[in-house]
Design an enzyme around this catalytic site. Structure first.
Site, PDB file in Angstrom:
ATOM      1  N   GLY A  94      34.312  25.577 -44.598  1.00 13.12           N
ATOM      2  CA  GLY A  94      33.346  24.543 -45.276  1.00 13.12           C
ATOM      3  C   GLY A  94      32.613  25.137 -46.208  1.00 13.12           C
ATOM      4  CE  LYS A 124      24.962  28.664 -43.154  1.00 15.59           C
ATOM      5  NZ  LYS A 124      23.535  28.641 -42.360  1.00 15.59           N
ATOM      6  CG  ASP A 145      21.338  19.405 -37.976  1.00 19.63           C
ATOM      7  OD1 ASP A 145      21.120  18.711 -37.716  1.00 19.63           O
ATOM      8  OD2 ASP A 145      22.034  20.100 -39.096  1.00 19.63           O
TER       9      ASP A 145
END
Length: 217
Positions: free
Chosen positions: A36, A56, A155
């Site tokens: 991503g 990440k 989230d």
């Protein structure tokens, strides 16, 4: 397949055949697949000594504000404290540099499987199956909210729930918006969440465990 962490080109050699640099991220992780990409970073599937991980990689050089850097510190701090079979464990946290650009790298266990949004493209759930999904997620939230002080994810959405291929269990990911204290302790914060899922109080930065439950609903 391996991507060079220095230049981004595909390489099978060390040093990189394209740029001559070290292709390993931080000198130790081989980048295998881009999972991503966002405005400030990317998430990669990588490996080190046979261990598959998700990394990440956040670019710290493109106007990342202080509150965003504080959110990274908070995410790492919270992940260090968590131990739950439905939350990927923190493996590593480090900074590295490529040329003039500095990066922050957060390494977690890799969860193989589609996210719940992708799974919905090929699966139509019955009401009973929906209730089972809700029960699974509620179990994770019960653990987070039962800590002292409560950990609020902020989230909850289908994209942040991975249907683990090994056992079809749901796994909660992406703690980048996490809040580890109640509003009554520190006061409101900036609005964080995803429109369509976040509770009304999140618009003003106020959150409580019920905010996660609203998103789950």
């Amino acid at each position: 397949m391996q991507f060079c962490a220095a230049c981004g080109e595909i390489t099978t050699m060390q040093p990189c055949a394209a740029c001559g640099g070290d292709p390993l991220l931080g000198g130790r992780y081989a980048l295998r697949e881009l999972l991503g990409q966002g405005s400030h970073g990317m998430t990669w599937r990588a490996d080190r000594d046979g261990e598959v991980v998700a990394i990440k990689v956040i670019n710290l050089g493109h106007g990342l504000q202080d509150d965003a850097q504080q959110a990274l510190d908070r995410e790492v701090s919270v992940l260090r404290q968590l131990s739950h079979p439905r939350i990927p464990g923190l493996i590593d946290d480090f900074s590295t540099r490529s040329g003039m650009t500095r990066y922050r790298c957060i390494v977690q266990a890799f969860i193989d499987g589609p996210n719940l949004l992708d799974a919905l493209e090929s699966t139509r759930y019955t009401p009973a199956e929906v209730m089972l999904v809700i029960a699974e997620i509620a179990d994770i939230l019960d653990h987070l909210h039962g800590l002292t002080p409560p950990i609020i994810h902020r989230d909850i959405k289908p994209q942040n729930l991975i249907l683990r291929a090994a056992d079809q269990a749901l796994v909660l990911i992406d703690f980048g918006s996490v809040r580890d204290t109640l509003v009554g302790t520190l006061g409101g914060t900036m609005s964080v969440g995803t429109v369509g899922y976040m509770a009304p109080e999140q618009i003003t930065g106020e959150v409580c465990p019920g905010s996660d439950l609203f998103a789950l609903g």
